[in-house]
Design an enzyme around this catalytic site. Structure first.
Site, short mmCIF file in Angstrom:
data_model
loop_
_atom_site.label_atom_id
_atom_site.label_comp_id
_atom_site.label_asym_id
_atom_site.label_seq_id
_atom_site.Cartn_x
_atom_site.Cartn_y
_atom_site.Cartn_z
N HIS A 67 -3.74 2.11 -2.32
CA HIS A 67 -3.31 3.23 -1.50
C HIS A 67 -3.05 2.79 -0.06
O HIS A 67 -1.99 3.06 0.50
CB HIS A 67 -4.39 4.32 -1.52
CG HIS A 67 -4.14 5.47 -0.58
ND1 HIS A 67 -3.74 6.71 -1.02
CD2 HIS A 67 -4.23 5.56 0.76
CE1 HIS A 67 -3.59 7.51 0.02
NE2 HIS A 67 -3.89 6.82 1.12
N GLU A 68 -4.03 2.13 0.53
CA GLU A 68 -3.90 1.77 1.94
C GLU A 68 -2.78 0.78 2.19
O GLU A 68 -2.02 0.90 3.14
CB GLU A 68 -5.22 1.21 2.45
CG GLU A 68 -6.31 2.24 2.57
CD GLU A 68 -5.92 3.44 3.41
OE1 GLU A 68 -5.07 3.32 4.30
OE2 GLU A 68 -6.45 4.52 3.16
N HIS A 100 0.56 2.26 2.46
CA HIS A 100 0.95 2.80 3.76
C HIS A 100 1.77 1.75 4.52
O HIS A 100 2.71 2.09 5.25
CB HIS A 100 -0.29 3.18 4.56
CG HIS A 100 -0.85 4.53 4.21
ND1 HIS A 100 -0.11 5.68 4.20
CD2 HIS A 100 -2.11 4.90 3.85
CE1 HIS A 100 -0.87 6.70 3.87
NE2 HIS A 100 -2.09 6.25 3.64
N GLU A 151 1.48 10.39 2.60
CA GLU A 151 0.22 10.29 1.87
C GLU A 151 0.46 10.27 0.36
O GLU A 151 -0.19 9.51 -0.37
CB GLU A 151 -0.69 11.46 2.23
CG GLU A 151 -1.57 11.20 3.43
CD GLU A 151 -2.49 10.01 3.22
OE1 GLU A 151 -3.14 9.93 2.16
OE2 GLU A 151 -2.58 9.17 4.12
N HIS A 204 -3.20 15.21 3.93
CA HIS A 204 -3.86 14.90 2.66
C HIS A 204 -3.82 16.09 1.70
O HIS A 204 -4.02 15.92 0.50
CB HIS A 204 -5.31 14.47 2.91
CG HIS A 204 -5.42 13.29 3.82
ND1 HIS A 204 -5.80 13.41 5.13
CD2 HIS A 204 -5.17 11.99 3.61
CE1 HIS A 204 -5.79 12.22 5.70
NE2 HIS A 204 -5.41 11.33 4.78
#
Length: 526
Positions: free
Chosen positions: A340-341, A344, A364, A428
């Site tokens: 996920h990170e 980004h 997100e 989110h």
């Protein structure tokens, strides 16, 4: 549930975004039937687009920059506007998608990015712009004074471009997460035009990938946690510090950690494993060499701060950072957290979706979609793929996941469907609309069981959506992100972008395009 950094490269908002662990699937661990493997369009050959290697990409960017002036002229841009090439992607059919940032009188234009789409023969097929407004201001001389560190910019995020200042205030949030607050101020009136906290926070603790293989490098009489097969990714121990890189993690016998938080190497193992699986997924699914597509690895830092219950991607250092959790033994190094990170970072390198409003929700959701895609592709028996977001970290303390892709509102805050107020939600929660769309596109509506998890996905009008399978769905989303979305893309524009991507990949009469339309309608994006 983690912070993320969203930094606009040469001409945009330097940012940092929050982690919120995440979800989709694609790849090997597909227990549900792939509904897209039938019908005429299933025989269409799909070659991963953007499969240019790092050297080809670099050469393409250099070549495009050489012709940027003529491109600006052909697009009818003003004499004071210039284009800066950020990326070039070439499709299998020869179509070239060139992403530009824009300047005006030498000032960066925030919200001025655009993408040109050129056919194999050089004919312009279309342009995707972050703003339709003509970039022009009466003067580039500010009427107010501001801090010396403020950057003068053209703000194109509103209905009319204005001269503005961008100020970044740094500090520390209450939970120990770094803070990078961006404030955009009108240079004539001093009025605040936009502000956002670039680092978003969340909580979680998980180390659950089990015994894994790592690529390491021999050094002296021992080994170091450097992955020479994936751009040279390195993993560092911050030793509870909050800056710098700390110490490169090393070992005597090439056997790392013991699977518990009692051994400091365990967090480093999970971090390195997550980085490797993210790299491998990008390469196998999209033909992409690393997060930025340039063949260069990010690096990871573990043991950040004291009892720091978070993790974050920071585009300014191009690195991933993990805290150790409330007990300093439960590092946030889960596989889907890493995916996920780091995704980004991919978003920052492509569409660079603004981290507020509807574009922030799409930002997100992209990390949710790609992060759990990494989880599925890893095919790890200890952490099987699912559409539950953060199901392993027990962020709520009662065994429930952080988010649900099949029906986002089950988390108590996320939106199932679009309405005009969605952009006012925390990113989110506004991400729920896109997460729900992706689930419907992948698996369809109604009740089903996948990898032992029960789902029951509704639609706003009770319509039935037939899924096309995760592999196809993630190809459509990535292509839309990389080639058709811009920094200001909202949900309506995301529908258009995915329709274009599905048409490119599968054809204008394909079942895949029809499914894209049905899934968006199912979440009230029409």
């Amino acid at each position: 549930m983690t912070p993320h950094m969203n930094t606009r490269r040469a001409a945009a908002l330097a940012a940092v975004a929050a982690m919120v662990v995440v979800g989709v699937q694609t790849g090997a661990a597909n227990a549900a039937p792939d509904n897209g493997n039938a019908g005429p369009s299933a025989t269409r050959s799909v070659v991963p687009f953007g499969a240019n290697n790092a050297s080809q990409r670099t050469a393409a960017i250099k070549s495009a920059q050489t012709g940027a002036s003529s491109t600006a002229e052909s697009l009818g841009l003003g004499s004071q506007e210039k284009l800066i090439v950020r990326d070039v992607i070439k499709d299998a059919d020869g179509t070239v998608h060139t992403r530009y940032e824009r300047t005006y009188a030498g000032l960066p234009v925030l919200g001025g990015d655009l993408v040109t789409h050129t056919a194999r023969g050089g004919k312009l097929k279309g342009v995707t712009k972050a703003t339709r407004a003509r970039i022009s201001v009466p003067s580039t001389t500010a009427e107010i004074k501001t801090a010396a560190a403020a950057r003068k910019v053209i703000w194109a995020g509103g209905s009319k471009p204005v001269l503005a200042f961008e100020t970044v205030k740094t500090g520390v949030q209450k939970d120990g997460t770094p803070s990078r607050l961006h404030i955009i101020t009108d240079a004539a009136t001093g009025k605040k035009l936009q502000s956002y906290e670039a680092i978003e926070t969340g909580v979680g603790n998980s180390q659950y990938s089990g015994r894994v293989d790592l690529t390491t490098t021999a050094a002296g009489s021992g080994f170091e946690l450097t992955d020479g097969d994936r751009g040279g990714h390195q993993t560092y121990d911050l030793n509870q510090g909050e800056s710098g890189t700390g110490d490169l993690v090393t070992d005597d016998d090439d056997t790392w950690g013991d699977g518990t938080g009692n051994d400091r190497q365990t967090a480093a193992v999970d971090a390195a494993y997550g980085a490797a699986k993210t790299w491998d997924f990008y390469k196998s699914a999209f033909g992409r060499d690393g997060i930025a597509g340039d063949g260069k690895a990010a690096y990871s830092r573990v043991h950040y701060g004291d009892a720091y219950v978070n993790a974050f991607w920071d585009d300014s250092c191009f690195c991933m950072t993990y805290g150790d959790g409330a007990d300093n033994k439960s590092a946030l190094t889960a596989l889907d957290v890493a995916g996920h990170e780091m995704s980004h970072g991919l978003t920052a390198s492509t569409a660079n979706l603004d981290y507020f409003g509807e574009s922030g929700g799409l930002n997100e959701a992209t990390s949710d979609i790609l992060g759990t895609s990494v989880e599925f592709a890893a095919d790890n028996s200890t952490d099987v793929g699912d559409y539950l977001i953060g199901e392993k970290i027990d962020i709520n303390g009662d065994g429930t996941p952080l988010r649900y892709m099949d029906e986002p509102s089950k988390d108590g805050g996320s939106a199932d469907y679009w309405d005009s107020s969605v952009g006012d939600l925390d990113v989110h929660y506004s991400s729920g609309v896109a997460n729900h769309f992706f689930y419907l596109l992948s698996e369809g509506s109604g009740a089903k069981t996948i990898n032992g998890v029960d789902y029951d996905s509704p639609t706003i009008d009770g319509s039935t959506v037939t899924g096309i399978g995760r592999d196809k769905a993630v190809q459509i989303w990535y292509k839309a992100l990389a080639e058709y979305m811009t920094s200001t893309t909202d949900y309506a524009a995301a529908r258009t972008a995915t329709e274009k991507a599905a048409t490119d990949l599968y054809g204008a009469d394909s079942a895949e395009l029809a499914a894209v339309d049905a899934a968006w309608s199912g979440v009230n994006v029409k």
